[in-house]
Design a protein around this motif. Sequence first.
Motif, PDB file in Angstrom:
ATOM      1  N   LEU A   1       2.942 -12.522  11.383  1.00  0.00           N
ATOM      2  CA  LEU A   1       1.832 -13.281  11.950  1.00  0.00           C
ATOM      3  C   LEU A   1       1.286 -12.598  13.199  1.00  0.00           C
ATOM      4  CD1 LEU A   1       3.326 -16.876  11.611  1.00  0.00           C
ATOM      5  CD2 LEU A   1       1.508 -15.886  10.221  1.00  0.00           C
ATOM      6  N   SER A   2       2.188 -12.031  14.009  1.00  0.00           N
ATOM      7  CA  SER A   2       1.761 -11.343  15.233  1.00  0.00           C
ATOM      8  C   SER A   2       1.038 -10.036  14.919  1.00  0.00           C
ATOM      9  CB  SER A   2       2.981 -11.054  16.118  1.00  0.00           C
ATOM     10  OG  SER A   2       3.666 -12.243  16.442  1.00  0.00           O
ATOM     11  N   ALA A   3       1.245  -9.506  13.707  1.00  0.00           N
ATOM     12  CA  ALA A   3       0.658  -8.218  13.347  1.00  0.00           C
ATOM     13  C   ALA A   3      -0.733  -8.344  12.734  1.00  0.00           C
ATOM     14  CB  ALA A   3       1.577  -7.486  12.365  1.00  0.00           C
ATOM     15  N   PHE A   4      -1.257  -9.562  12.640  1.00  0.00           N
ATOM     16  CA  PHE A   4      -2.564  -9.751  12.004  1.00  0.00           C
ATOM     17  C   PHE A   4      -3.652  -8.878  12.649  1.00  0.00           C
ATOM     18  CE2 PHE A   4      -1.726 -13.990   9.839  1.00  0.00           C
ATOM     19  CZ  PHE A   4      -1.979 -13.481   8.588  1.00  0.00           C
ATOM     20  N   ALA A   5      -3.703  -8.867  13.972  1.00  0.00           N
ATOM     21  CA  ALA A   5      -4.792  -8.155  14.646  1.00  0.00           C
ATOM     22  C   ALA A   5      -4.770  -6.659  14.377  1.00  0.00           C
ATOM     23  CB  ALA A   5      -4.765  -8.438  16.145  1.00  0.00           C
ATOM     24  N   PRO A   6      -3.650  -5.936  14.632  1.00  0.00           N
ATOM     25  CA  PRO A   6      -3.680  -4.495  14.380  1.00  0.00           C
ATOM     26  C   PRO A   6      -3.916  -4.142  12.922  1.00  0.00           C
ATOM     27  CG  PRO A   6      -1.453  -5.228  14.939  1.00  0.00           C
ATOM     28  CD  PRO A   6      -2.381  -6.346  15.260  1.00  0.00           C
ATOM     29  N   LEU A   7      -3.349  -4.925  12.004  1.00  0.00           N
ATOM     30  CA  LEU A   7      -3.573  -4.633  10.591  1.00  0.00           C
ATOM     31  C   LEU A   7      -5.033  -4.851  10.215  1.00  0.00           C
ATOM     32  CD1 LEU A   7      -0.421  -6.170   8.854  1.00  0.00           C
ATOM     33  CD2 LEU A   7      -0.973  -3.753   9.122  1.00  0.00           C
ATOM     34  N   SER A   8      -5.607  -5.951  10.685  1.00  0.00           N
ATOM     35  CA  SER A   8      -6.989  -6.286  10.315  1.00  0.00           C
ATOM     36  C   SER A   8      -7.998  -5.352  10.962  1.00  0.00           C
ATOM     37  CB  SER A   8      -7.303  -7.736  10.714  1.00  0.00           C
ATOM     38  OG  SER A   8      -6.426  -8.637  10.082  1.00  0.00           O
ATOM     39  N   ILE A   9      -7.639  -4.732  12.076  1.00  0.00           N
ATOM     40  CA  ILE A   9      -8.556  -3.820  12.767  1.00  0.00           C
ATOM     41  C   ILE A   9      -8.368  -2.382  12.311  1.00  0.00           C
ATOM     42  CG2 ILE A   9      -9.143  -2.839  15.021  1.00  0.00           C
ATOM     43  CD1 ILE A   9      -8.506  -5.567  16.255  1.00  0.00           C
ATOM     44  N   ASP A  10      -7.116  -1.909  12.322  1.00  0.00           N
ATOM     45  CA  ASP A  10      -6.859  -0.481  12.116  1.00  0.00           C
ATOM     46  C   ASP A  10      -6.981  -0.036  10.665  1.00  0.00           C
ATOM     47  OD1 ASP A  10      -6.381  -0.441  14.792  1.00  0.00           O
ATOM     48  OD2 ASP A  10      -4.203  -0.290  14.646  1.00  0.00           O
ATOM     49  N   MET A  11      -6.717  -0.944   9.717  1.00  0.00           N
ATOM     50  CA  MET A  11      -6.674  -0.519   8.319  1.00  0.00           C
ATOM     51  C   MET A  11      -8.035  -0.084   7.788  1.00  0.00           C
ATOM     52  SD  MET A  11      -3.987  -2.894   6.178  1.00  0.00           S
ATOM     53  CE  MET A  11      -4.635  -2.259   4.637  1.00  0.00           C
ATOM     54  N   TYR A  12      -9.109  -0.725   8.255  1.00  0.00           N
ATOM     55  CA  TYR A  12     -10.404  -0.433   7.645  1.00  0.00           C
ATOM     56  C   TYR A  12     -11.267   0.526   8.473  1.00  0.00           C
ATOM     57  CZ  TYR A  12     -13.628  -3.199  10.581  1.00  0.00           C
ATOM     58  OH  TYR A  12     -14.411  -3.669  11.597  1.00  0.00           O
ATOM     59  N   LEU A  13     -10.809   0.897   9.670  1.00  0.00           N
ATOM     60  CA  LEU A  13     -11.618   1.771  10.517  1.00  0.00           C
ATOM     61  C   LEU A  13     -11.948   3.113   9.863  1.00  0.00           C
ATOM     62  CD1 LEU A  13     -10.182   1.157  14.105  1.00  0.00           C
ATOM     63  CD2 LEU A  13     -12.299   0.292  13.112  1.00  0.00           C
ATOM     64  N   PRO A  14     -10.986   3.754   9.149  1.00  0.00           N
ATOM     65  CA  PRO A  14     -11.344   5.031   8.501  1.00  0.00           C
ATOM     66  C   PRO A  14     -12.433   4.894   7.442  1.00  0.00           C
ATOM     67  CG  PRO A  14      -8.960   4.770   8.622  1.00  0.00           C
ATOM     68  CD  PRO A  14      -9.558   3.457   8.992  1.00  0.00           C
ATOM     69  N   ALA A  15     -12.664   3.677   6.967  1.00  0.00           N
ATOM     70  CA  ALA A  15     -13.630   3.471   5.882  1.00  0.00           C
ATOM     71  C   ALA A  15     -15.031   3.158   6.380  1.00  0.00           C
ATOM     72  CB  ALA A  15     -13.152   2.327   4.982  1.00  0.00           C
ATOM     73  N   LEU A  16     -15.237   3.052   7.696  1.00  0.00           N
ATOM     74  CA  LEU A  16     -16.545   2.651   8.206  1.00  0.00           C
ATOM     75  C   LEU A  16     -17.694   3.542   7.722  1.00  0.00           C
ATOM     76  CD1 LEU A  16     -15.790   1.455  11.860  1.00  0.00           C
ATOM     77  CD2 LEU A  16     -16.579   0.081   9.930  1.00  0.00           C
ATOM     78  N   PRO A  17     -17.542   4.876   7.711  1.00  0.00           N
ATOM     79  CA  PRO A  17     -18.655   5.701   7.202  1.00  0.00           C
ATOM     80  C   PRO A  17     -19.000   5.383   5.751  1.00  0.00           C
ATOM     81  CG  PRO A  17     -17.132   7.043   8.479  1.00  0.00           C
ATOM     82  CD  PRO A  17     -16.462   5.716   8.291  1.00  0.00           C
ATOM     83  N   ARG A  18     -17.985   5.189   4.908  1.00  0.00           N
ATOM     84  CA  ARG A  18     -18.246   4.861   3.507  1.00  0.00           C
ATOM     85  C   ARG A  18     -18.907   3.484   3.391  1.00  0.00           C
ATOM     86  NH1 ARG A  18     -12.757   6.465   0.116  1.00  0.00           N
ATOM     87  NH2 ARG A  18     -12.243   8.382   1.227  1.00  0.00           N
ATOM     88  N   MET A  19     -18.470   2.563   4.218  1.00  0.00           N
ATOM     89  CA  MET A  19     -19.032   1.219   4.167  1.00  0.00           C
ATOM     90  C   MET A  19     -20.514   1.242   4.518  1.00  0.00           C
ATOM     91  SD  MET A  19     -15.820  -0.691   6.045  1.00  0.00           S
ATOM     92  CE  MET A  19     -16.609  -2.279   6.202  1.00  0.00           C
ATOM     93  N   ALA A  20     -20.893   2.053   5.498  1.00  0.00           N
ATOM     94  CA  ALA A  20     -22.304   2.141   5.879  1.00  0.00           C
ATOM     95  C   ALA A  20     -23.150   2.637   4.719  1.00  0.00           C
ATOM     96  CB  ALA A  20     -22.455   3.070   7.081  1.00  0.00           C
ATOM     97  N   ASP A  21     -22.647   3.621   3.988  1.00  0.00           N
ATOM     98  CA  ASP A  21     -23.387   4.138   2.832  1.00  0.00           C
ATOM     99  C   ASP A  21     -23.446   3.109   1.708  1.00  0.00           C
ATOM    100  OD1 ASP A  21     -23.775   6.520   4.162  1.00  0.00           O
ATOM    101  OD2 ASP A  21     -22.015   7.486   3.285  1.00  0.00           O
ATOM    102  N   ASP A  22     -22.313   2.483   1.431  1.00  0.00           N
ATOM    103  CA  ASP A  22     -22.233   1.560   0.310  1.00  0.00           C
ATOM    104  C   ASP A  22     -23.098   0.319   0.529  1.00  0.00           C
ATOM    105  OD1 ASP A  22     -21.384   0.503  -2.113  1.00  0.00           O
ATOM    106  OD2 ASP A  22     -19.604  -0.419  -1.253  1.00  0.00           O
TER     107      ASP A  22
END
Length: 420
Positions: free
Chosen positions: A42-63
């Motif tokens: 439960l305490s790990a929600f923030a880092p998991l929810s933030i850090d996991m998708y950051l590498p995908a931001l460029p792809r998300m912008a295109d998609d």
Amino acid sequence: MFVVTGRIWSTGGGVSTAAVTAPAKTRRTPGTLRYALILGGLSAFAPLSIDMYLPALPRMADDLHSSAPTLQLTLTAFIIGLALGQLIAGPLSDSLGRRRPLLAGLVLYAVASVLCAVSPTAELLIAGRSVQALGAAAGMVIARACVRDLFAGTAMTKFFSMLMLVSGLAPILAPVIGGQVLRLTSWRGVFVVLAVFGAVLLVAAALVMPETLPADRRRPARIGSTLRGYGVLLRDRSFVGYALSAGLMFAGLFAYISASSFVLQDVYGLSPQEYSLVFGANGLGIVIAGQVNGRIVGRVRERTLLTVGLSASAAGGAGVLAAALAGLPLGVLLAPLLVMVSSIGLVMPNASSLALAEHPHNAGAASALLGVMQFAVGGLATPLVSIGGEASAVPMGVVMAASAVVALVVFGTLTRQRTR
């Protein structure tokens, strides 16, 4: 844990004054690893929810046919939702008990993660991230409140240190998991993984976690009483001192997270793989420091350990700034950087325990305000670092050093030593 003359005494040596009126049968000590895994998750929600998708931001912008600044609002929306959600979930758990708001928050998180995964536009994704943050906030704030319900004194600090073993690994594993998911599927798969994570915690909490707040210790859910409760906390110099110290440490950590990728790769020439190793080593330092803290607390007072952690952080931050200003080699920069980041493992368990210790009757609200201060103060670090540009390590060093030194000053000025 055993009962003596109507009080609950913790095996760690602390006295839970909140338990004076609570029947012994309503209080269970989570002495097993499964409870630590659930509360740590439960305490790990923030880092998991933030850090996991950051590498995908460029792809998300295109998609999603959107701009990078618009996609970055998904992070801003999550942090704002996390702060607001804690302010709501904390007092709500003081009124309704811990289980119902916790389970509702986990359902909300899992459903919102699915909505994020299927969002056709950036605007809907931003809305989904806001709702996802509300669910994550409930899990985070209630996890701390549960620990306060169940433990007191050094036993509470020991358990917070145990949580560092679980939650401290999240920033290390999140980018790795996110990268592997992106190799197998699109960015939408990252949110599917987060939905599964929330669903697993939902089932585990429903089956394993007891209600930790007896009915006779609950407070009516009224806006006026909630605001008065927050007023009491904000007038408590010690609570504000511990919470601000933790928030300033978060500012230093956020400065490191937001700037280290550019500094270590663009300025010092590390490859992405080498940077991942450095990032992982620093995260491992947090875990090790947290476990050392759990071993020695009780023999060494929490306040002493917090002083050591804040002092080490200030020394490490000053070392990072000195190395950046002098243009010293990478190895000279990495040593104080490791000290600065690892000190989180000493600071957070002790600051959290000391901040919550004097507020057993509104632990949910105290946990909420503690979390909000951490993310509100910590969130200021990212724009401050970006002001100085990305071509030098100096802005990162300035923010890290300043936040650590101010945290030490705030701690010494606002908090006072209490006789346990």
